[in-house]
Design a protein around this motif. Structure first.
Motif, mmCIF file in Angstrom:
data_model
loop_
_atom_site.group_PDB
_atom_site.id
_atom_site.type_symbol
_atom_site.label_atom_id
_atom_site.label_comp_id
_atom_site.label_asym_id
_atom_site.label_seq_id
_atom_site.Cartn_x
_atom_site.Cartn_y
_atom_site.Cartn_z
ATOM 1 N N THR A 3 77.108 -33.140 37.164
ATOM 2 C CA THR A 3 77.365 -33.340 38.583
ATOM 3 C C THR A 3 76.918 -32.117 39.374
ATOM 4 O O THR A 3 77.286 -30.994 39.050
ATOM 5 C CB THR A 3 78.864 -33.581 38.832
ATOM 6 N N SER A 4 76.146 -32.351 40.422
ATOM 7 C CA SER A 4 75.778 -31.256 41.311
ATOM 8 C C SER A 4 76.946 -30.941 42.234
ATOM 9 O O SER A 4 77.613 -31.845 42.746
ATOM 10 C CB SER A 4 74.557 -31.638 42.149
ATOM 11 N N THR A 5 77.184 -29.669 42.436
ATOM 12 C CA THR A 5 78.256 -29.256 43.355
ATOM 13 C C THR A 5 77.688 -28.736 44.678
ATOM 14 O O THR A 5 78.364 -28.048 45.431
ATOM 15 C CB THR A 5 79.143 -28.168 42.705
ATOM 16 N N GLN A 6 76.427 -29.061 44.963
ATOM 17 C CA GLN A 6 75.797 -28.607 46.199
ATOM 18 C C GLN A 6 76.425 -29.258 47.438
ATOM 19 O O GLN A 6 76.405 -28.699 48.521
ATOM 20 C CB GLN A 6 74.288 -28.908 46.170
ATOM 21 N N ARG A 7 76.921 -30.467 47.289
ATOM 22 C CA ARG A 7 77.655 -31.142 48.372
ATOM 23 C C ARG A 7 78.749 -31.964 47.705
ATOM 24 O O ARG A 7 78.658 -33.179 47.562
ATOM 25 C CB ARG A 7 76.715 -32.028 49.200
ATOM 26 N N TYR A 8 79.797 -31.266 47.295
ATOM 27 C CA TYR A 8 80.795 -31.945 46.475
ATOM 28 C C TYR A 8 82.193 -31.725 47.026
ATOM 29 O O TYR A 8 82.587 -30.602 47.334
ATOM 30 C CB TYR A 8 80.746 -31.447 45.023
ATOM 31 N N SER A 9 82.915 -32.820 47.162
ATOM 32 C CA SER A 9 84.306 -32.764 47.591
ATOM 33 C C SER A 9 84.960 -34.076 47.169
ATOM 34 O O SER A 9 84.444 -34.775 46.289
ATOM 35 C CB SER A 9 84.395 -32.554 49.105
ATOM 36 N N ALA A 47 90.363 -31.146 48.426
ATOM 37 C CA ALA A 47 89.095 -30.793 49.066
ATOM 38 C C ALA A 47 89.073 -29.319 49.467
ATOM 39 O O ALA A 47 88.043 -28.648 49.362
ATOM 40 C CB ALA A 47 88.867 -31.679 50.284
ATOM 41 N N ARG A 48 90.202 -28.813 49.934
ATOM 42 C CA ARG A 48 90.279 -27.391 50.312
ATOM 43 C C ARG A 48 90.025 -26.499 49.097
ATOM 44 O O ARG A 48 89.261 -25.514 49.172
ATOM 45 C CB ARG A 48 91.654 -27.077 50.896
ATOM 46 N N LEU A 49 90.629 -26.836 47.965
ATOM 47 C CA LEU A 49 90.452 -26.049 46.747
ATOM 48 C C LEU A 49 89.017 -26.136 46.230
ATOM 49 O O LEU A 49 88.455 -25.149 45.750
ATOM 50 C CB LEU A 49 91.434 -26.516 45.671
ATOM 51 N N MET A 50 88.410 -27.313 46.348
ATOM 52 C CA MET A 50 87.008 -27.472 45.946
ATOM 53 C C MET A 50 86.103 -26.574 46.781
ATOM 54 O O MET A 50 85.122 -26.015 46.269
ATOM 55 C CB MET A 50 86.572 -28.929 46.096
ATOM 56 N N GLY A 51 86.421 -26.437 48.060
ATOM 57 C CA GLY A 51 85.632 -25.554 48.916
ATOM 58 C C GLY A 51 85.686 -24.109 48.465
ATOM 59 O O GLY A 51 84.690 -23.382 48.551
ATOM 60 N N ILE A 52 86.840 -23.674 47.962
ATOM 61 C CA ILE A 52 86.972 -22.313 47.438
ATOM 62 C C ILE A 52 86.127 -22.134 46.184
ATOM 63 O O ILE A 52 85.438 -21.121 46.013
ATOM 64 C CB ILE A 52 88.453 -22.005 47.134
ATOM 65 N N ILE A 53 86.149 -23.126 45.316
ATOM 66 C CA ILE A 53 85.427 -23.038 44.038
ATOM 67 C C ILE A 53 83.919 -23.103 44.235
ATOM 68 O O ILE A 53 83.160 -22.333 43.641
ATOM 69 C CB ILE A 53 85.887 -24.169 43.091
ATOM 70 N N GLY A 84 82.072 -23.170 47.362
ATOM 71 C CA GLY A 84 81.452 -22.479 48.477
ATOM 72 C C GLY A 84 80.588 -23.398 49.317
ATOM 73 O O GLY A 84 80.557 -24.619 49.138
ATOM 74 N N ASP A 85 79.850 -22.816 50.244
ATOM 75 C CA ASP A 85 78.939 -23.554 51.119
ATOM 76 C C ASP A 85 77.531 -23.392 50.576
ATOM 77 O O ASP A 85 76.962 -22.313 50.596
ATOM 78 C CB ASP A 85 79.025 -23.020 52.549
ATOM 79 N N ASN A 86 76.957 -24.507 50.097
ATOM 80 C CA ASN A 86 75.672 -24.421 49.407
ATOM 81 C C ASN A 86 74.477 -24.811 50.261
ATOM 82 O O ASN A 86 73.365 -24.891 49.763
ATOM 83 C CB ASN A 86 75.709 -25.310 48.154
#
Length: 465
Positions: free
Chosen positions: A180-186, A447-453, A455-457
């Motif tokens: 799974t790509s985490t480039q745009r993941y929530s 979703a907030r925790l995923m943003g910490i892990i 980041g903004d890609n």
């Protein structure tokens, strides 16, 4: 020097399984060579919580059943992590436990045998980095001074499913690896469509491999991802299915996404099929986005096929009909070099890219299995391998769905048995109810925790990755 020599010898003799356990405290290069001993375990990298830095260390893992039966990279599944503060002036806050629990639920895998580019924090190329689940944490780790790393070695990991199934006599094995790509993941409703860089939500690469006597006979790669332009859904307590809102600048996002696919898969860049499974009947809510997607693909001269899953799968022999429609657009063929190589890439989507998508990708994998077997194919052999393939794809669908929607996949009975069952329908109603509640309660915090892990890609205006 002696320890490194012994470690390398063990790795070569055992094929990696016992060697990996022994090498747990060693740094490894991208070609799998031991280059130095480290006096600690491994780390996924570092995260910042309220401007405080923490190492994310791996404290538990497990080997995969059947991993020694094939010649792929030897994966370990991460089962426990621990956050350690960098510096003595502060301690872990409540987010530490939440981040650790989320990471432990993400089906993260790593390999010290870096044949797939995962054995080192020095990634092989951009395409590998695109599917590295802890890339943001690795970037933070790279910024640390040597003394801040506390002797830990960072290792790349993938998020997704890795499974292996073999016949009882071990003559044939099947494997499935999804990344799974985490480039745009929530979470599901927090992340839809594409961003300004062409990254899409829930973008997953799945490679299905066939092995004969431990040697790879052929592989079939598929991808899935959210409909690649700007659209969204906002859940509330009044509507089971929130309305779909289509945004602007969609041709630009779509074009950048197609350019991204061509860069990730250069050998198939001229033979990519966009397969859409959304409802197309006028009275259906999905038809608006489905028809918009079709017109956008046609305007951009992309190979596109609409297959209304809910309508078509109700008809007898729908799998054969799907195969025929695909063959009218592209040919699922394989060329022979050292192993069979596919010539066409199929990108499948529904709305969530979970349930319908996994059912159809299972069908496509079974078509590929029959063609990969080729001269080896006989009815009995194929029939023996089909249940193994279905088991892999069913588990794959459940893992991916847990990440994005918080539940097992719907329509798992189709992936496992090839048809709908009464128990499967009842289970889907219960699962849909759980999804409804989670999307309106716990998904916000997740979703907030995923943003910490992660980041903004995406940097707007920059289509590179």
């Amino acid at each position: 020097m002696m320890r490194r020599w012994i470690a390398a010898l063990l790795l070569s003799i055992t094929g990696g399984i016992f060697g990996l356990i022994f090498l747990y405290n060693y740094r490894v290069t991208n070609d799998g060579k031991v280059i130095e001993a480290v006096n600690s375990k491994l780390a996924l990298g570092a995260v910042r919580l309220r401007n405080k830095l923490f190492l994310v260390t791996i404290t538990g893992d497990s080997s995969l059943p059947g991993d020694s039966m094939v010649n792929s990279s030897r994966f370990k599944r991460i089962s426990r992590v621990k956050l350690i503060p960098v510096g003595d002036e502060f301690k872990c806050n409540e987010d530490c436990a939440k981040i650790a629990a989320l990471l432990e639920s993400m089906s993260l895998h790593y390999s010290l045998d870096s044949g797939d580019g995962l054995g080192s924090h020095v990634l092989k190329d951009d395409s590998q980095a695109y599917f590295t689940a802890n890339k943001h944490m690795l970037d933070e780790f790279e910024k640390l001074h040597v003394d801040q790393t506390m002797g830990y070695a960072a290792v790349g990991a993938v998020m997704g499913y890795v499974g292996i199934e073999c016949l009882p006599d071990m003559s044939y094995c099947l494997s499935l690896q999804s990344k799974t790509s985490t480039q745009r993941y929530s979470t599901r409703f927090k992340s839809r469509g594409a961003d300004e860089c062409g990254n899409v939500s829930n973008f997953i690469e799945s490679e299905f491999r066939v092995y004969r006597k431990r040697a790879i006979l052929g592989s079939f790669l598929q991808i899935r991802g959210s409909i690649p332009f700007n659209w969204s859904q906002t859940p509330d307590m009044t509507a089971v299915t929130p309305p779909i809102i289509i945004g602007e600048s969609n041709e630009e996002s779509f074009t950048k996404h197609m350019a991204l696919l061509q860069k990730l898969y250069p050998t198939m860049r001229d033979s990519i099929l966009l397969l859409s499974l959304v409802d197309m009947e006028k009275e259906r809510r999905e038809s608006q986005i489905g028809k918009y997607y079709e017109s956008l693909a046609e305007n951009c001269k992309q190979n596109f096929l609409s297959f209304d899953y809910h309508c078509e799968s109700a008809k007898p022999g729908w799998e054969i009909n799907l195969s025929k429609k695909i063959e009218e657009k592209v040919k699922i063929t394989f060329t022979s070099h050292d192993t069979l190589q596919q010539s066409t890439l199929i990108r499948t989507n529904c709305i969530d890219c979970l349930d319908r998508t996994n059912a159809v990708q299972t069908v496509l994998a079974l078509i590929a299995l029959k063609r990969i077997l080729g001269s080896d194919d006989d009815v009995k052999l194929y029939e023996k391998l089909v249940p193994l393939a279905r088991k892999l794809w069913t588990m794959n669908g459940n893992i991916i769905s847990r990440h994005y929607a918080g539940t097992d996949a719907l329509k798992s009975d189709v992936a496992m048995h090839g048809t709908r069952t009464f128990s499967g329908i009842i289970y889907d109603y219960l699962t849909s109810s759980r999804r409804f509640i989670q999307a309106r309660t716990s998904d916000e915090e997740k979703a907030r925790l995923m943003g910490i892990i992660h980041g903004d890609n995406c940097v707007p205006g920059n289509g590179e990755f």
